[in-house]
Design a protein around this motif. Structure first.
Motif, PDB file in Angstrom:
ATOM      1  N   GLY A   1       0.394  -1.246  -0.462  1.00  0.00           N
ATOM      2  CA  GLY A   1       0.255  -0.038   0.010  1.00  0.00           C
ATOM      3  C   GLY A   1       0.819   1.028   0.021  1.00  0.00           C
ATOM      4  N   TYR A   2       1.899   1.344   0.849  1.00  0.00           N
ATOM      5  CA  TYR A   2       2.922   2.566   0.636  1.00  0.00           C
ATOM      6  C   TYR A   2       3.727   2.724  -0.869  1.00  0.00           C
ATOM      7  CZ  TYR A   2       6.840   5.218   1.801  1.00  0.00           C
ATOM      8  OH  TYR A   2       7.807   6.137   1.623  1.00  0.00           O
ATOM      9  N   TYR A   3       4.877   1.374  -1.415  1.00  0.00           N
ATOM     10  CA  TYR A   3       5.277   1.230  -1.914  1.00  0.00           C
ATOM     11  C   TYR A   3       4.512   0.720  -3.714  1.00  0.00           C
ATOM     12  CZ  TYR A   3       9.338   0.420   1.000  1.00  0.00           C
ATOM     13  OH  TYR A   3       9.800   1.205   1.964  1.00  0.00           O
TER      14      TYR A   3
ATOM     15  N   LEU B   1      -4.510   4.068   2.212  1.00  0.00           N
ATOM     16  CA  LEU B   1      -5.754   3.277   1.775  1.00  0.00           C
ATOM     17  C   LEU B   1      -5.666   3.245   0.705  1.00  0.00           C
ATOM     18  CD1 LEU B   1      -8.553   2.146   2.823  1.00  0.00           C
ATOM     19  CD2 LEU B   1      -9.374   4.263   2.780  1.00  0.00           C
ATOM     20  N   SER B   2      -5.590   1.969   0.324  1.00  0.00           N
ATOM     21  CA  SER B   2      -5.210   1.692  -1.121  1.00  0.00           C
ATOM     22  C   SER B   2      -6.287   0.079  -1.401  1.00  0.00           C
ATOM     23  CB  SER B   2      -3.578   0.824  -0.888  1.00  0.00           C
ATOM     24  OG  SER B   2      -2.878   1.813  -0.746  1.00  0.00           O
TER      25      SER B   2
ATOM     26  N   VAL C   1      -4.634   1.542  -6.428  1.00  0.00           N
ATOM     27  CA  VAL C   1      -4.943   3.149  -6.164  1.00  0.00           C
ATOM     28  C   VAL C   1      -4.635   2.864  -4.748  1.00  0.00           C
ATOM     29  CG1 VAL C   1      -5.660   3.619  -8.694  1.00  0.00           C
ATOM     30  CG2 VAL C   1      -7.390   2.337  -6.854  1.00  0.00           C
ATOM     31  N   GLY C   2      -4.424   4.569  -4.556  1.00  0.00           N
ATOM     32  CA  GLY C   2      -4.490   4.821  -2.808  1.00  0.00           C
ATOM     33  C   GLY C   2      -4.611   6.092  -2.830  1.00  0.00           C
ATOM     34  N   LEU C   3      -4.698   6.438  -1.601  1.00  0.00           N
ATOM     35  CA  LEU C   3      -4.941   7.535  -0.723  1.00  0.00           C
ATOM     36  C   LEU C   3      -3.683   7.501   0.266  1.00  0.00           C
ATOM     37  CD1 LEU C   3      -6.371  10.809  -1.096  1.00  0.00           C
ATOM     38  CD2 LEU C   3      -7.662   9.543   1.043  1.00  0.00           C
TER      39      LEU C   3
ATOM     40  N   ILE D   1      -1.318   7.372  -4.847  1.00  0.00           N
ATOM     41  CA  ILE D   1      -0.440   6.611  -5.654  1.00  0.00           C
ATOM     42  C   ILE D   1      -0.632   5.699  -6.352  1.00  0.00           C
ATOM     43  CG2 ILE D   1      -0.849   5.033  -3.538  1.00  0.00           C
ATOM     44  CD1 ILE D   1       2.206   4.400  -4.028  1.00  0.00           C
ATOM     45  N   ALA D   2      -0.552   5.590  -7.626  1.00  0.00           N
ATOM     46  CA  ALA D   2      -1.174   4.259  -8.385  1.00  0.00           C
ATOM     47  C   ALA D   2       0.304   2.866  -8.841  1.00  0.00           C
ATOM     48  CB  ALA D   2      -2.033   4.969  -9.561  1.00  0.00           C
ATOM     49  N   GLY D   3      -0.279   2.293  -9.622  1.00  0.00           N
ATOM     50  CA  GLY D   3       1.130   1.557  -9.885  1.00  0.00           C
ATOM     51  C   GLY D   3       0.340  -0.063 -10.189  1.00  0.00           C
ATOM     52  N   VAL D   4       1.333  -0.811 -11.036  1.00  0.00           N
ATOM     53  CA  VAL D   4       0.991  -1.749 -11.746  1.00  0.00           C
ATOM     54  C   VAL D   4       2.078  -3.015 -11.934  1.00  0.00           C
ATOM     55  CG1 VAL D   4      -0.344  -0.514 -13.907  1.00  0.00           C
ATOM     56  CG2 VAL D   4       2.441  -0.917 -13.961  1.00  0.00           C
TER      57      VAL D   4
END
Length: 376
Positions: A54-56, A159-160, A172-174, A213-216
């Protein structure tokens, strides 16, 4: 005749002269929270799947199949600067200490109908610098009994949500950031043997900000052996605080790309090797404050040999991380890392113990993390 003494408080800015060339190892934005990836130099942060995702990189949450809770404890490194010479342009003699051990991460992940929700608290940046000096030239005056403690810590609350669509994980996350800054100190000014003034430095406070934050994550060969992780966290503008704004008022964004590869089974199909590398670009921060932040590229690489013994998986780790200085008040902090894990086959508990040895000397780092998976 003795000159009349004066005492006042410096509010709103640190002693810029004493910060300009300080030798503080830079972990203001790139502290490793102490999870599994710490032992491989942070090389698998963007490709891992745990509560730190959720952080990385929230895309990693998608691989979690059961409710999971985790916590990590590690030391927060400190530095000790003895200054000499000219007060406005001093010479520094720096030693590095381990610092106190603190809770640096606690998180939970819960599978839901369409994906996985993650909640976490993570310390993403920290430094604490002690400064002492005496008989320092300050124009026609002399500064005596100089002592100052400057510290900062950045906490992230995330919060992800992560989900899997065919061969692609996305998330995605806030992110809510809390930035703590404290600068406390004092010194006396002398004209010859006459004390003509005392200066007190007293600035501290918390500021907050919100980012996203967003990632794949995906496997480029579609064979599951390699994993690529990409994530981006936005820069975070901090709330107003007259005491801390001159130090730092905007946190940098972070763009990460990592690659991890798992080898074919070794030693009769029981053991395997994971190796990877990651780069992190910190961008868009406050470039004018006392704790100014440049755009910098950091990263790490490492290997993890998963040994199967005594009905347990025992990961053995080795790595290297590099963190360049992000401002004039800092120096680079590069670290050799190693660690060990323990994952009994009959238990839902996993334990990881990792260490770091900074290049150039100084105390070692130590991180301990515990993960518990609820259910079978």
């Amino acid at each position: 005749m003795t000159a009349r003494k004066r005492s006042f408080v410096v509010v709103g800015a640190a002693l810029a002269s004493s910060c300009a060339s300080a030798q503080v190892p830079d972990l203001l934005n790139a502290l490793d929270a102490g999870g599994r990836a710490m032992g491989v130099g942070g090389a698998t942060q963007a490709t891992d799947s745990n509560t730190l995702s959720g952080y990385y990189n929230p895309a990693g949450l998608a691989f979690i199949t059961a409710p999971t809770i985790a916590a990590a404890v590690r030391n927060l490194p400190e530095s000790d600067n003895r200054i000499s010479g000219n007060f406005n342009n001093p010479d520094y003699s720096t030693s590095r200490g381990m610092g106190a051990r603190r809770l640096t991460h606690v998180g939970a992940a819960f599978p839901v109908k369409n994906g996985v929700v993650g909640l976490s608290y993570t310390v993403g940046g920290s430094f604490k610098d002690f400064r002492l000096g005496d008989n320092l030239a300050d124009g026609a005056l002399t500064v005596r009994n100089y002592q100052e403690v400057l510290q900062a810590q950045t906490d992230f609350f995330s919060l992800s949500f992560g989900a899997r669509r065919q061969d692609l994980n996305w998330g995605v996350g806030l992110v809510v950031a809390n930035q703590y800054i404290s600068d406390q100190g004092r010194y006396d000014q002398f004209d010859g043997n006459n004390n003509v003034g005392s200066v007190t430095i007293s600035n501290s406070g918390n500021t907050t900000g919100i980012g996203a934050i967003a990632g794949v994550q995906f496997s480029p060969g579609h064979d599951g052996k390699s994993q690529v992780g990409i994530s981006v966290r936005t820069p975070i503008r901090l709330s107003k605080n007259t005491q801390t704004d001159p130090y730092l008022n905007k946190l940098p964004g972070r763009a990460s790309i990592g690659v991890a590869t798992r080898t074919d089974p070794m030693r009769g199909g029981k053991d395997f090797l994971v190796y990877g590398a990651q780069l992190d670009w910190f961008f868009g921060a406050d470039k004018n404050g006392t704790l100014q932040r440049k755009d910098v590229l950091s990263g790490g690489a490492g290997v993890e040999y998963n040994l199967h013994r005594y009905n347990a998986r025992i990961p053995l780790r080795l790595g290297y991380s590099f963190v360049p200085k992000g401002g004039d008040a800092f120096i680079a902090r590069n670290t050799f890392t190693f660690g060990i894990g323990y994952r009994p086959e009959s238990s839902n508990l996993a334990v990881d113990l990792n260490f770091g040895l900074p290049s150039g000397g100084g105390a070692y780092d130590m991180g301990l993390s515990v993960t518990y998976r609820v259910g079978k």
